[in-house]
Design an enzyme around this catalytic site. Structure first.
Site, PDB file in Angstrom:
ATOM      1  N   ASN A 107      41.277  96.346  44.173  1.00 12.97           N
ATOM      2  CA  ASN A 107      41.431  96.789  45.504  1.00 12.97           C
ATOM      3  C   ASN A 107      40.642  95.993  46.645  1.00 12.97           C
ATOM      4  OD1 ASN A 107      43.737  98.498  45.501  1.00 12.97           O
ATOM      5  ND2 ASN A 107      42.417  99.950  44.311  1.00 12.97           N
ATOM      6  N   CYS A 160      48.453  95.902  39.318  1.00 17.80           N
ATOM      7  CA  CYS A 160      48.391  96.347  40.681  1.00 17.80           C
ATOM      8  C   CYS A 160      47.222  95.899  41.152  1.00 17.80           C
ATOM      9  CB  CYS A 160      48.353  97.832  40.553  1.00 17.80           C
ATOM     10  SG  CYS A 160      48.392  98.767  42.139  1.00 17.80           S
ATOM     11  N   ASP A 215      52.433  99.233  47.803  1.00 18.45           N
ATOM     12  CA  ASP A 215      52.026 100.481  47.916  1.00 18.45           C
ATOM     13  C   ASP A 215      53.122 101.183  49.096  1.00 18.45           C
ATOM     14  OD1 ASP A 215      49.828 101.022  46.602  1.00 18.45           O
ATOM     15  OD2 ASP A 215      48.552 100.620  47.890  1.00 18.45           O
ATOM     16  N   ASP A 257      44.202  98.152  38.490  1.00 19.65           N
ATOM     17  CA  ASP A 257      44.183  97.889  39.844  1.00 19.65           C
ATOM     18  C   ASP A 257      42.973  97.141  40.224  1.00 19.65           C
ATOM     19  OD1 ASP A 257      44.760  98.276  42.246  1.00 19.65           O
ATOM     20  OD2 ASP A 257      45.058 100.483  42.340  1.00 19.65           O
TER      21      ASP A 257
HETATM   22  C1  GLA Z   1      45.548 101.143  45.304  1.00 21.40           C
HETATM   23  C2  GLA Z   1      47.089 101.163  44.606  1.00 21.40           C
HETATM   24  C3  GLA Z   1      47.576 102.558  44.660  1.00 21.40           C
HETATM   25  C4  GLA Z   1      46.523 103.530  44.169  1.00 21.40           C
HETATM   26  C5  GLA Z   1      45.189 103.474  44.936  1.00 21.40           C
HETATM   27  C6  GLA Z   1      44.179 104.324  44.166  1.00 21.40           C
HETATM   28  O1  GLA Z   1      45.733 101.313  46.622  1.00 21.40           O
HETATM   29  O2  GLA Z   1      47.894 100.331  44.970  1.00 21.40           O
HETATM   30  O3  GLA Z   1      48.777 102.816  44.113  1.00 21.40           O
HETATM   31  O4  GLA Z   1      46.535 103.439  42.754  1.00 21.40           O
HETATM   32  O5  GLA Z   1      44.722 102.143  44.815  1.00 21.40           O
HETATM   33  O6  GLA Z   1      42.964 104.085  44.828  1.00 21.40           O
END
Ligand code: GLA
Length: 642
Positions: A449, A495, A517, A447
């Site tokens: 973010n 992701c 998401d 991931d």
């Molecule tokens: C992101 C991902 C989610 C999840 C969160 C966890 O938003 O897209 O699917 O894994 O992080 O913090």
């Protein structure tokens, strides 16, 4: 090697283009499109449009390449120097500047089985000092298009709104479709585009140009449309695509090579289905890892528990997953953090030690619960990021992407600077340590973010801080490639806050991606419909959740048309819901060969303007003897529901 002056033909499998050098050596485009590789040179070549306009060739049109040379000269005039075929499917046309030791190689790799052409440029110079690249598109074909020509982009409002479908008629002027932020730009706008030069095409008929910029950073499509003076004549369209140079002038030292992103594209006169089939084939043959490997049926705990779990709860979920027949249990965010436990997104990122409050005996008992029941185990990592509340940040505050200003936090975290060798080593170490300590982990959700808000790197001189936008992608890919090399048996999901890494460049080191998401099945039908134009279902992860509060059967039916998974609190399901999930997993097992390896046929479009209240699609076996059909009734969410 071809003789200079001969037409240069690119046959990508029924379509392509013809270039030729004119009397001054300028590269001209004789024809492009279906049959474009057979175009005859019928007039003096200088009458044909530039194949790759540079600043200095046409003052009135935007160039694909704009450079400030070492002595300050703002124009570039290239002439063809040689044409080579390093491999049968790889063409290189090398052009050099008339005045400076500055060269641009146009690279084309054709994949005739699918019809997709990969195109990129490589820029190199030995001038007296650095040059600055202000525009550096990968492709710039010139098209004649109807007044009804359209462009379809996939840009939404950001998080949870990926793959929003917007079709517009192209009018005069330059339309720029770009993305920003560096790490997860595909959240704002997918790096994919459909251009329909005769106006909207159908699934099985009509002219369609499908393009994908294989780049994990900011991208730009620029469509420069010119009307022609005489009535009824087509319009001119210069279509440029590549990395987004906005705020990202690139300083290139003598002797270094700048490689633009690859743009993969196809032009078909057989409609959207043909473009889709081509992209699916090419994605499997040339992009993703292990395309022949069946993707697992995943149970993920994110929507079920968020950060709130302990060993007992996880083992319970694993047991339920095994009981339902899933293949793999994926433990998401929240399992780590020692000094700063990861109980929410404010702390712990960067400290990849197990949180012993939640998991006193580590991951082993949870992993064992899965493996003893014949299931695989997957783990969530976000190795490129750090919370200020972490041992990592306290020890290495200088490791983050930043400039002279105090950096902004975003999702309470910073981006680690992968241009630093020690950061690349750290990220690799996170994988090595985690996977060595837990050899039964065979799947990782990788991931990322947050975007870059404070571009800059201590590794770059003050004259080239903006290089970070391009160098960040290469450094990140270097780490991804090394992870894939060191851990070939571990499946990777890309992701980035959902679909922030849905691109054909990053996907080379991954098996699949998290599409969004947003798992509201009503929204997902439309997202997956759009995404399916470029990506096959086996890379498009689709999980059943409670988003949108839809009937569970409907949520299952939508997820079953992608790489199926479930992200529900299985311990809290009613007997009837458990039965629904069990049947969905059985159905996934029966249909996954068709969904993951079959041919997609889109039957009824869910998009606004085409009805929008229904959708249907099918996957057929390669021998066309078996098919699975998905049909959805999509009511407005304010009415009774689907
Ligand atoms: C992101 C991902 C989610 C999840 C969160 C966890 O938003 O897209 O699917 O894994 O992080 O913090």
């Amino acid at each position: 090697m071809a003789t200079l002056g001969d037409p240069i033909r690119v046959d990508a499998g029924g379509w392509g283009w013809t270039w030729v050098g004119d009397d001054r050596g300028r590269l001209r485009q004789v024809g492009v499109g279906p049959g474009g590789h057979r175009s005859e040179v019928e007039v003096d070549p200088h009458w044909y449009p530039d194949a790759f306009p540079t600043a200095g060739t046409d003052a009135l049109r935007p160039p694909a390449l704009r450079v400030t040379h070492a002595d300050g000269t703002l124009t570039t005039r290239l002439v063809v120097r040689d044409v080579a075929h390093p491999e049968a499917d790889h063409l290189v046309v090398r052009c050099v500047d008339e005045l400076f030791p500055f060269s641009v190689e146009h690279h084309v790799r054709t994949h005739v089985v699918s019809g997709v052409a990969e195109q990129w440029s490589e820029i190199h110079h030995t001038e007296d000092g650095p040059v600055t690249l202000a525009d550096y598109d990968s492709i710039a074909p010139f098209l004649l298009v109807d007044h009804a020509a359209t462009a379809t982009q996939f840009g939404g409002s950001g998080w949870a709104d990926e793959w929003a479908w917007t079709t517009e008629t192209l009018g005069p002027g330059t339309k720029v479709l770009d993305s920003l932020g560096g790490v997860q730009p595909h959240l704002q706008r997918s790096p994919c585009l459909l251009v329909e030069p005769d106006g909207p095409a159908g699934e099985s008929s009509g002219q369609v140009i499908a393009l994908s910029i294989a780049w994990g950073g900011n991208t730009r499509f620029a469509l420069d449309v010119r009307a022609r003076a005489w009535a009824g004549s087509p319009r001119e369209l210069r279509l440029r695509a590549g990395a987004n140079p906005a705020g990202a002038p690139y300083v290139l030292d003598p002797g270094r090579r700048f490689v633009t992103p690859t743009v993969a594209w196809i032009w078909t006169d057989r409609g959207r289905a043909a473009a889709t089939a081509a992209f699916h084939r090419w994605t499997c043959d040339r992009v993703i890892r292990d395309p022949e490997r069946r993707r697992p049926i995943v149970v993920n705990n994110w929507e079920a528990t968020f950060f709130d779990f302990d060993e007992e709860r996880l083992v319970g979920l694993v047991e339920h997953s095994a009981d339902l027949g899933a293949d793999l249990f994926l433990l998401d965010d929240g399992w780590f953090g020692t000094s700063d436990p990861r109980d929410d997104d404010t702390a712990g990122l960067g400290d990849w030690e197990i949180d012993r409050r939640k998991l006193p005996d580590g991951l082993a008992p949870v992993i064992a619960a899965a493996t003893e029941r014949g299931m695989r185990f997957g783990l969530w990592l976000e190795p490129e990021m750090v919370n200020p509340a972490s041992d990592l940040y306290r020890s290495h505050p200088d490791w983050i992407v930043r400039n002279g200003r105090g950096p902004l936090e975003h999702r309470n975290q910073f981006v680690l600077d992968p241009l630093r060798p020690e950061v690349r080593d750290f990220i690799l170490g996170v994988f090595d340590r985690t996977l060595t300590a837990n050899p039964d982990v065979s799947y990782v959700k990788w991931d990322a973010n947050r975007p870059i808000t404070d571009p800059g790197s201590a590794t770059l001189g003050s004259d080239r801080q903006a290089n970070i936008w391009v160098d960040h992608v290469h450094a990140t890919w270097e780490v991804m490639a090394e992870v894939a090399r060191r851990h070939p048996g571990v499946e990777l999901m890309a992701c980035a806050s959902g679909g922030g890494r849905n691109d054909h460049g990053t996907l080379r080191w991954f098996h699949e991606f998290w599409t969004s998401d947003n798992t509201d099945p009503l929204a997902r039908v439309r997202m997956q419909w759009a995404c399916s134009h470029f990506f096959p279902a086996l890379v498009m992860a689709a999980h059943v959740t409670r988003w949108g509060d839809r009937p569970l059967e409907f949520a299952c039916a939508v997820a079953l048309s992608g790489r199926f998974g479930i992200d529900l609190d299985l311990a809290a399901l009613s007997a009837q819901e458990t039965d629904t999930c069990r049947r969905a997993i059985e159905l996934a097992r029966r249909t996954q060969d068709l969904v993951q390896f079959g041919y997609l046929t889109r039957l009824v479009s869910p998009l606004d303007g085409t009805g929008g209240e229904r959708a249907a699609l099918a996957y057929c076996s390669p021998d066309r003897r078996r098919a699975v059909v998905f049909a959805y009734q999509l009511e407005d969410s304010t009415t009774e529901g689907p």
